[in-house]
Design an enzyme around this catalytic site. Sequence first.
Site, PDB file in Angstrom:
ATOM      1  N   CYS A  57       0.824  -1.214   0.000  1.00  0.00           N
ATOM      2  CA  CYS A  57       0.000   0.000   0.000  1.00  0.00           C
ATOM      3  C   CYS A  57       0.860   1.267   0.000  1.00  0.00           C
ATOM      4  O   CYS A  57       0.563   2.245  -0.697  1.00  0.00           O
ATOM      5  CB  CYS A  57      -0.970   0.009   1.171  1.00  0.00           C
ATOM      6  SG  CYS A  57      -0.205  -0.108   2.807  1.00  0.00           S
ATOM      7  N   HIS A 163      -2.499   1.209   7.100  1.00  0.00           N
ATOM      8  CA  HIS A 163      -2.684   1.376   5.653  1.00  0.00           C
ATOM      9  C   HIS A 163      -2.168   2.748   5.222  1.00  0.00           C
ATOM     10  O   HIS A 163      -2.133   3.692   6.020  1.00  0.00           O
ATOM     11  CB  HIS A 163      -4.163   1.242   5.312  1.00  0.00           C
ATOM     12  CG  HIS A 163      -4.447   1.102   3.843  1.00  0.00           C
ATOM     13  ND1 HIS A 163      -3.870   0.128   3.068  1.00  0.00           N
ATOM     14  CD2 HIS A 163      -5.262   1.814   3.006  1.00  0.00           C
ATOM     15  CE1 HIS A 163      -4.314   0.235   1.828  1.00  0.00           C
ATOM     16  NE2 HIS A 163      -5.148   1.265   1.763  1.00  0.00           N
ATOM     17  N   ASP A 181      -8.280   4.989  -1.968  1.00  0.00           N
ATOM     18  CA  ASP A 181      -7.745   3.755  -1.390  1.00  0.00           C
ATOM     19  C   ASP A 181      -7.048   2.933  -2.473  1.00  0.00           C
ATOM     20  O   ASP A 181      -7.669   2.544  -3.469  1.00  0.00           O
ATOM     21  CB  ASP A 181      -8.883   2.951  -0.753  1.00  0.00           C
ATOM     22  CG  ASP A 181      -8.384   1.919   0.234  1.00  0.00           C
ATOM     23  OD1 ASP A 181      -7.305   1.340  -0.007  1.00  0.00           O
ATOM     24  OD2 ASP A 181      -9.074   1.690   1.244  1.00  0.00           O
TER      25      ASP A 181
END
Length: 497
Positions: A57, A163, A181
């Site tokens: 991520c 994240h 995202d």
Amino acid sequence: MAMASAGLYRRTLPPPSIEFASPEGKKIFTEALHNGTMNGFFKLISYYQTQSDPAFCGLATLSVVLNALAIDPGRKWKGPWRWFDDSMLDCCEPLDKIQSQGITFGKVACLARCNGAKVEPFRSDQSNIDDFRNRLISCSSSEDCHVIVSYLRTPLNQTGIGHFSPLGGYHAERDMALILDVARFKYPPHWVPVTFLWNAMNTIDQSTGQHRGYMIISKLNRAPSILYTVSCRHEGWSSVAKFLTEDVPLLLKSEDLKDIQEVLSVVFKSPPSELREFITWVAEVRRQEDGNLTLSEEEKGRLAIKADVLEQIRSTALFKHVIRWLDSERSCCDTIANVGDEDMLSALGARVCCQGADMLTGCRSSSGNCCSQIDVKHLNVGSENPVTLISGTVTTGGSSEQGVDVLVPLCQRKPSSLCLCNEGQCIGMHPSTADVLTVLLFSLPLHTWSGIKEEKLRVEVASLITTEDLLPLLAEEVLFLRDQLHFLMTDNGARSD
């Protein structure tokens, strides 16, 4: 008959998040666009991607932002194209380690810096929600900077743990931020209340014991090349960083030192064995294409910058002290000075060739033997910017092979004990040990030297390591390395100012 295997297909986005593509999400977007706080969105959405691995991520987020800022990676992605992809962001830490352990806030900041971005990191305990909101508004109203957030999913009622993602915009009346995202296989882009997002950032990363937070990423106005970077690719990097930033200041404070040579002995006589690998040099790596040995104008330009940095290092008074110390150590001990074997062209060429292979071909070998048939050539000898070219062959799985070239400036100095010689000509690959140790000293935090007892010596050291008298290219390199070291050591909770 095809068989389907069980697995997860997306998650239901829980409140308070609002899906970007929903009717309500579209309405929020339209209003925010009208109010001028979605200007950064269009660049980001043009380069928005899904992370290629569940642990990538941070890498995917950084790839999106670097591409949105039109930062040239200066190296090829696939074919002739230069493009940031999460598989290329391994200059600080090996991809397989990130794949198994994830990546920390400080290392994402370090990666952004070594790939040409200006980075302003803010951990939540060093900022507040009002400052965060103001910076978000500023970046959302511009195309020149973007916000990356590091947060815990739990306060947003989402599954998962820590994240990273970029923020695509802000709605003032609703006080909501748009999270793009990068785990799009799990959650789509969504709007979240800033208060919830701040609470998600204001959490502790258990792997470091430090707060999460956010960073502002913008384009760094600097020369299109770097020569040095801090490396976390080896397991002992943390102990080296701790030694340099914590142990060395204490050692300097505890001993009665009389001159610069004694200061260098304190720093270099008993460090962790991985010290020589802590600051490494960035080589030009490319595929071999039909035996073409010519250099493009861009390659020549970047190599010329690297050569200029090397010459600027060697013109400093500190470099001369390092050479003197290395020469004295060679005659009496086998500590750090005896790394000459590692400066052999073929050995270093094989190692760099192997590291470049992962980026160019997907070869992932930790043995250091994935490159073979090493050949060394000198190009443009007699010209203003001669080049050493190391060619090797990479085995890419099965029996397929790919040729890889490594390009570095060719040493033009007279032969000495610090370079290898062939028929009276210096053929050493540079940066040499002396170059790297010099720039390492420049990059240490300023507080390192404050404990030296003898005032005259303390003043002399300060005059040697100041960046004020350095030429611009070298000053940029030093400040760049100091930033990287600062980002990494704050992950460890160490003082690095």
